[in-house]
Design a protein around this motif. Sequence first.
Motif, PDB file in Angstrom:
ATOM      1  N   TYR A  34      -4.873   8.812   2.536  1.00  0.00           N
ATOM      2  CA  TYR A  34      -5.483   8.411   1.266  1.00  0.00           C
ATOM      3  C   TYR A  34      -5.712   9.639   0.392  1.00  0.00           C
ATOM      4  O   TYR A  34      -5.478   9.604  -0.823  1.00  0.00           O
ATOM      5  CB  TYR A  34      -6.804   7.693   1.552  1.00  0.00           C
ATOM      6  CG  TYR A  34      -7.442   7.087   0.330  1.00  0.00           C
ATOM      7  CD1 TYR A  34      -6.893   5.951  -0.278  1.00  0.00           C
ATOM      8  CD2 TYR A  34      -8.588   7.654  -0.226  1.00  0.00           C
ATOM      9  CE1 TYR A  34      -7.480   5.399  -1.409  1.00  0.00           C
ATOM     10  CE2 TYR A  34      -9.171   7.104  -1.360  1.00  0.00           C
ATOM     11  CZ  TYR A  34      -8.619   5.982  -1.950  1.00  0.00           C
ATOM     12  OH  TYR A  34      -9.191   5.445  -3.067  1.00  0.00           O
ATOM     13  N   ASP A  74      -3.161   2.129   6.747  1.00  0.00           N
ATOM     14  CA  ASP A  74      -4.036   1.275   7.563  1.00  0.00           C
ATOM     15  C   ASP A  74      -4.599   2.063   8.743  1.00  0.00           C
ATOM     16  O   ASP A  74      -5.783   1.986   9.060  1.00  0.00           O
ATOM     17  CB  ASP A  74      -3.268   0.071   8.126  1.00  0.00           C
ATOM     18  CG  ASP A  74      -2.792  -0.879   7.029  1.00  0.00           C
ATOM     19  OD1 ASP A  74      -3.353  -0.791   5.920  1.00  0.00           O
ATOM     20  OD2 ASP A  74      -1.860  -1.665   7.285  1.00  0.00           O
ATOM     21  N   GLN A  77      -7.204   4.960   7.714  1.00  0.00           N
ATOM     22  CA  GLN A  77      -8.282   4.685   6.746  1.00  0.00           C
ATOM     23  C   GLN A  77      -9.666   5.129   7.227  1.00  0.00           C
ATOM     24  O   GLN A  77     -10.536   5.413   6.421  1.00  0.00           O
ATOM     25  CB  GLN A  77      -8.304   3.220   6.333  1.00  0.00           C
ATOM     26  CG  GLN A  77      -8.569   2.261   7.453  1.00  0.00           C
ATOM     27  CD  GLN A  77      -8.495   0.818   6.949  1.00  0.00           C
ATOM     28  OE1 GLN A  77      -8.676   0.550   5.772  1.00  0.00           O
ATOM     29  NE2 GLN A  77      -8.225  -0.109   7.849  1.00  0.00           N
ATOM     30  N   SER A 204       6.721  -3.519   0.618  1.00  0.00           N
ATOM     31  CA  SER A 204       5.653  -3.395   1.620  1.00  0.00           C
ATOM     32  C   SER A 204       4.828  -2.125   1.382  1.00  0.00           C
ATOM     33  O   SER A 204       3.616  -2.101   1.626  1.00  0.00           O
ATOM     34  CB  SER A 204       6.222  -3.432   3.037  1.00  0.00           C
ATOM     35  OG  SER A 204       7.039  -2.322   3.245  1.00  0.00           O
ATOM     36  N   LYS A 207       2.473  -2.941  -1.441  1.00  0.00           N
ATOM     37  CA  LYS A 207       1.423  -3.833  -0.950  1.00  0.00           C
ATOM     38  C   LYS A 207       0.333  -3.038  -0.223  1.00  0.00           C
ATOM     39  O   LYS A 207      -0.871  -3.268  -0.400  1.00  0.00           O
ATOM     40  CB  LYS A 207       2.064  -4.832   0.036  1.00  0.00           C
ATOM     41  CG  LYS A 207       1.457  -6.205  -0.045  1.00  0.00           C
ATOM     42  CD  LYS A 207       2.334  -7.197   0.673  1.00  0.00           C
ATOM     43  CE  LYS A 207       1.467  -8.143   1.478  1.00  0.00           C
ATOM     44  NZ  LYS A 207       2.249  -8.987   2.347  1.00  0.00           N
ATOM     45  N   ARG A 208       0.772  -2.076   0.571  1.00  0.00           N
ATOM     46  CA  ARG A 208      -0.180  -1.250   1.317  1.00  0.00           C
ATOM     47  C   ARG A 208      -1.019  -0.396   0.364  1.00  0.00           C
ATOM     48  O   ARG A 208      -2.223  -0.247   0.540  1.00  0.00           O
ATOM     49  CB  ARG A 208       0.598  -0.377   2.308  1.00  0.00           C
ATOM     50  CG  ARG A 208      -0.188   0.044   3.498  1.00  0.00           C
ATOM     51  CD  ARG A 208       0.679   0.445   4.668  1.00  0.00           C
ATOM     52  NE  ARG A 208       1.595   1.530   4.393  1.00  0.00           N
ATOM     53  CZ  ARG A 208       2.910   1.392   4.262  1.00  0.00           C
ATOM     54  NH1 ARG A 208       3.476   0.196   4.354  1.00  0.00           N
ATOM     55  NH2 ARG A 208       3.686   2.431   4.027  1.00  0.00           N
ATOM     56  N   ASP A 210      -1.754  -1.100  -2.700  1.00  0.00           N
ATOM     57  CA  ASP A 210      -2.692  -2.013  -3.378  1.00  0.00           C
ATOM     58  C   ASP A 210      -3.854  -2.375  -2.458  1.00  0.00           C
ATOM     59  O   ASP A 210      -5.004  -2.397  -2.860  1.00  0.00           O
ATOM     60  CB  ASP A 210      -1.962  -3.287  -3.821  1.00  0.00           C
ATOM     61  CG  ASP A 210      -1.022  -3.023  -4.995  1.00  0.00           C
ATOM     62  OD1 ASP A 210      -1.228  -1.999  -5.685  1.00  0.00           O
ATOM     63  OD2 ASP A 210      -0.086  -3.814  -5.215  1.00  0.00           O
ATOM     64  N   LYS A 211      -3.519  -2.653  -1.219  1.00  0.00           N
ATOM     65  CA  LYS A 211      -4.543  -3.042  -0.253  1.00  0.00           C
ATOM     66  C   LYS A 211      -5.622  -1.967  -0.121  1.00  0.00           C
ATOM     67  O   LYS A 211      -6.802  -2.265   0.056  1.00  0.00           O
ATOM     68  CB  LYS A 211      -3.862  -3.276   1.106  1.00  0.00           C
ATOM     69  CG  LYS A 211      -4.795  -3.701   2.202  1.00  0.00           C
ATOM     70  CD  LYS A 211      -4.022  -4.010   3.475  1.00  0.00           C
ATOM     71  CE  LYS A 211      -4.934  -3.884   4.674  1.00  0.00           C
ATOM     72  NZ  LYS A 211      -4.179  -3.745   5.912  1.00  0.00           N
ATOM     73  N   HIS A 212      -5.191  -0.706  -0.244  1.00  0.00           N
ATOM     74  CA  HIS A 212      -6.153   0.390  -0.088  1.00  0.00           C
ATOM     75  C   HIS A 212      -6.718   0.867  -1.423  1.00  0.00           C
ATOM     76  O   HIS A 212      -7.352   1.921  -1.492  1.00  0.00           O
ATOM     77  CB  HIS A 212      -5.514   1.537   0.700  1.00  0.00           C
ATOM     78  CG  HIS A 212      -5.291   1.166   2.128  1.00  0.00           C
ATOM     79  ND1 HIS A 212      -6.264   1.288   3.093  1.00  0.00           N
ATOM     80  CD2 HIS A 212      -4.225   0.583   2.745  1.00  0.00           C
ATOM     81  CE1 HIS A 212      -5.788   0.836   4.249  1.00  0.00           C
ATOM     82  NE2 HIS A 212      -4.563   0.396   4.074  1.00  0.00           N
ATOM     83  N   GLY A 213      -6.449   0.096  -2.451  1.00  0.00           N
ATOM     84  CA  GLY A 213      -7.050   0.388  -3.757  1.00  0.00           C
ATOM     85  C   GLY A 213      -6.548   1.668  -4.398  1.00  0.00           C
ATOM     86  O   GLY A 213      -7.252   2.286  -5.198  1.00  0.00           O
TER      87      GLY A 213
END
Length: 514
Positions: A34, A74, A77, A204, A207-208, A210-213
């Motif tokens: 991140y 993921d 995180q 994908s 998507k990942r 986005d999922k983690h903002g």
Amino acid sequence: YDNICLILGDQLNAGHSWFQKKDQDTLFVIAELYQETQYTKHHIQKLCGFFMAMDKFAKALKKAGHEVLHLSLDDTQEFSNLPELIRHLTSKYKATTFHYQRPDEYRLLEQLRNLDLPNTATKESDTEHFLLPFEEIEKTFKPNKAHRMEAFYRKMRKQFNILMNGDEPAGGKWNFDQDNRGSLSEEAIQDIPEPISFSHDARSTIKRLDKHGVEYFGSLNNKQSFIWPITRSEARQVLDYFCDSLLPKFGLYQDAMTLHSAHAWSLYHSRLSFALNTKMISPLEVIQKAIQAYEQSNQINLAQIEGFVRQILGWREFIRAMYWINMPDYQNKNSLDASRSLPNYFWNGETKMQCMRACLSQSLEHAYAHHIQRLMIIGNFSLLAGLDPKAVDAWYLGVYIDAIEWVEMPNTRGMSQFADGGLVASKPYAGSANYINKMSDYCQSCYYKHNQKTGDRACPFNSLYWHFLDRHQEKFAKNPRMALTYKNWQKQKPENKEAVLKQAKTYLNDIEAL
Ligand code: FAD
């Protein structure tokens, strides 16, 4: 595992000696972090490019029989930064030694050199990518001192025996810049080759993110696929394509810009910077392959190959040396005290200045602009308008697929914004519309008139250019390369000068409206 070896996103060098033997006691770690999505706001293509290339590299290492741990956003995180992750992994696997390759960014070098691992030794290795070893940088360059690329480049040509005839440069000249200023005729515009591209599914990865903002800007191209090379084999295809189809005219049209081709965004440029900066391909391999093409083809003359070699053997290595010898001070340099915020069109391309619109929109669309667009248009405007170099740097670092701080910062802050006071460049890269009109067809259909300094439709580059020179008179009037320009300015009637400066002020006061 006895050994944990960290591979950063820009260390995808399959030829590295780490990978020469297989060892069941060694675990290679490749991790999406991140923190790497946060040091600036990135273009989506840049984020996808790095993460997808890392994924491919991890798979290739596994396939070759190495032990690999590939961690996604993921998986990482729960760790707030890289040192935390390393501490966790070394303790979990009871590693005796943690290995890393020397990072090319100061930020990461600090993190890794300050790592304190209770029961694990740390070992730093070279990335085995650049031609000039670090020790040579320290021997040849001095901090906070002006160095010139040309002298460095000649030394590199001799040292690596590239395009040399004994002690003399091939063709009797070091520099063919004069032959590299061609502008594009209508016929030449028709002939611009389509850039080589790939079609990777990035869904994908997005998507990942986005999922983690993760916040980003820009988009993929129309087909929603990712077009840049993400494997070594693709990088080599880009290089082959360059040698066959683009190198014959690389130098000739290196500084040209046009609106009138679907391939105007890439022209005869190699688009190898992403593959090079992630180290999927090595600079020596690129140079050798291009020289081989030159030697085997009667389509490629010396001016073209010299122009190309200069960029990689000269500029790229020089810029890296200037970064390392001057960091960490370099990141705070602002010798011209520039402080204006970035106008909104840097984020949406919506300006009436045709050149800026073309270059900004293309950067936002492709995460790419070629050198002269970065320098003569966007950089020049930022310099003339006195934009804050920190903001300019952050924008360049985010928008381009190839932007990594070691190469982005000396180019932006130094070569383009003169914020380093002349360490990289001998004079500011400032130019009026006349200059842009010479190298491009942007001015022909622009809302503004390139040949006017004042009036409603006068090109902003003109009055801003003189305003820039006027406000920095004390700094530059004695620069021998600028003396003539200042003489011309001083010769102008006071009322004319005043009108131009007034025009510039009007533009600067409402910079968003340009
Ligand atoms: P080509 O025109 O085909 O050139 C071949 C290679 O030469 C490039 O891939 C690159 O590796 C090297 N090269 C050429 N010029 C330079 C240079 N000035 N410095 C270092 N390497 C060079 N380049 C980056 O890689 N990352 C950046 O973040 C970056 N930021 C820049 C910011 C500004 C303001 C300017 C003026 C230039 C910047 N450059 C940067 C340099 C250059 O513009 C890009 O390397 C080039 O446009 C990449 O496209 P290409 O691969 O098609 O290059």
